[in-house]
Design an enzyme around this catalytic site. Sequence first.
Site, PDB file in Angstrom:
ATOM      1  N   ARG A  54       0.834  -1.210   0.000  1.00  0.00           N
ATOM      2  CA  ARG A  54       0.000   0.000   0.000  1.00  0.00           C
ATOM      3  C   ARG A  54       0.867   1.258   0.000  1.00  0.00           C
ATOM      4  O   ARG A  54       1.035   1.909  -1.021  1.00  0.00           O
ATOM      5  CB  ARG A  54      -0.953  -0.011   1.207  1.00  0.00           C
ATOM      6  CG  ARG A  54      -2.143   0.943   1.067  1.00  0.00           C
ATOM      7  CD  ARG A  54      -1.846   2.387   1.389  1.00  0.00           C
ATOM      8  NE  ARG A  54      -1.394   2.589   2.760  1.00  0.00           N
ATOM      9  CZ  ARG A  54      -0.975   3.774   3.205  1.00  0.00           C
ATOM     10  NH1 ARG A  54      -0.968   4.830   2.425  1.00  0.00           N
ATOM     11  NH2 ARG A  54      -0.535   3.897   4.446  1.00  0.00           N
ATOM     12  N   HIS A  78      10.185   6.765   7.442  1.00  0.00           N
ATOM     13  CA  HIS A  78      10.708   6.828   6.072  1.00  0.00           C
ATOM     14  C   HIS A  78      12.184   7.174   6.166  1.00  0.00           C
ATOM     15  O   HIS A  78      12.631   7.798   7.136  1.00  0.00           O
ATOM     16  CB  HIS A  78       9.933   7.867   5.250  1.00  0.00           C
ATOM     17  CG  HIS A  78       8.578   7.385   4.844  1.00  0.00           C
ATOM     18  ND1 HIS A  78       8.220   7.164   3.538  1.00  0.00           N
ATOM     19  CD2 HIS A  78       7.498   7.044   5.579  1.00  0.00           C
ATOM     20  CE1 HIS A  78       6.976   6.722   3.492  1.00  0.00           C
ATOM     21  NE2 HIS A  78       6.506   6.646   4.713  1.00  0.00           N
ATOM     22  N   CYS A 116       5.178   9.096  -0.448  1.00  0.00           N
ATOM     23  CA  CYS A 116       3.795   9.529  -0.416  1.00  0.00           C
ATOM     24  C   CYS A 116       3.591  10.559  -1.508  1.00  0.00           C
ATOM     25  O   CYS A 116       4.326  11.536  -1.587  1.00  0.00           O
ATOM     26  CB  CYS A 116       3.444  10.108   0.950  1.00  0.00           C
ATOM     27  SG  CYS A 116       1.735  10.664   1.008  1.00  0.00           S
TER      28      CYS A 116
END
Length: 308
Positions: free
Chosen positions: A13, A208, A239
């Site tokens: 995802r 991240h 993102c």
Amino acid sequence: MSKKVKIVEVGPRDGLQNEMKTLSVTDRVEFIQRLVKSGLKFVEGGSFVSPKAIPQMMDSEGVWEGIKNLKEDFSFLVPNERGLERAIFAKVKSISVFTATSNEFNQKNIGMSVKESLTVIKDLVPKAKEKLKKVRIRGYISTAFGCPYEGPQKPHATVKILNDLFRMGCDEVSIGDTIGVAHPEDVKKMIGLLRRNKHFKKIALHFHDTRGMALVNIKTALDLGIRIFDSAIGGLGGCPYATGSSGNVATEEVIWLLKGYGFSTGVSLEDLLETSKWIETKIERRLRSKLYLSQPKRLFYGGRGRES
Ligand code: COA
Ligand code: ZN
């Protein structure tokens, strides 16, 4: 302190939603099957978001269809009422709901202020629990350490939202360093505010690796008792609404780190590296995971013999 760590694999995802290449449902199903074969028990399978906003997550229903008979836990991100309707129709067993500390980020990401999204979540959680028997609900708090638009964020804002999410019925809350700006000292400060929280054991951290700090941040959090971490195989991800956010911390690097400290993860590093190789051919770009790129023939630790 417990020697067990829960890894939530977010590659299918958080990872894939940021790739240029949109993978077919068949490939996404195979990806997840490979991940669970390597021993990962918690995998974020996809999201019920607008295919116009995130085409990479199109037909997450099809992905669920392909994995629903497996015993592992697969969660699907639900941003709004429409997303929940889709989750209910598909009869998924785990969902995640989404907010952030930053209004500007949240607005760009899901078209709602933080307050609005919390109102939506307050409404979604009981509905999900009513319609999906025994559903597990994970809350995400993005931009907890910094926002690409608003800059630094106050840790107290995260604590407040986290308490709200647990009060609304979330089973687990993941605190996200969405753009990878957290320094270990920031992590310490954040955990310091949460240590006495009654939900401490249900708090995950989501790093991240934009500035190469993710593993140090994980080690810092581990030392302070956090036992749930999100990661993505190969360091996939980023993102689309966060400029400059590079991938998630790489699962294989997290596992290598944890095994070296004697934590039990139940994950095979060899299998993970095989899957990194496979997903690289699918996304058609080089992965960033250093462990993967070094192509280790033997996964030993310096001076301590071979990794089992
Ligand atoms: N699933 C599928 N389609 C959806 C949807 C959902 N959960 N929610 C809205 N839509 C559709 C609407 O039906 C509408 O379609 P149409 O243009 O064909 O009529 C369109 O999306 C716009 O809907 P609207 O209610 O005006 O929402 P929006 O444009 O403000 O978009 C979101 C809001 C939440 C749907 C969208 O921003 C989104 O999906 N964001 C997800 C981003 C994400 O996944 N981020 C991941 C975390 S980093
Ligand atoms: Zn992320």
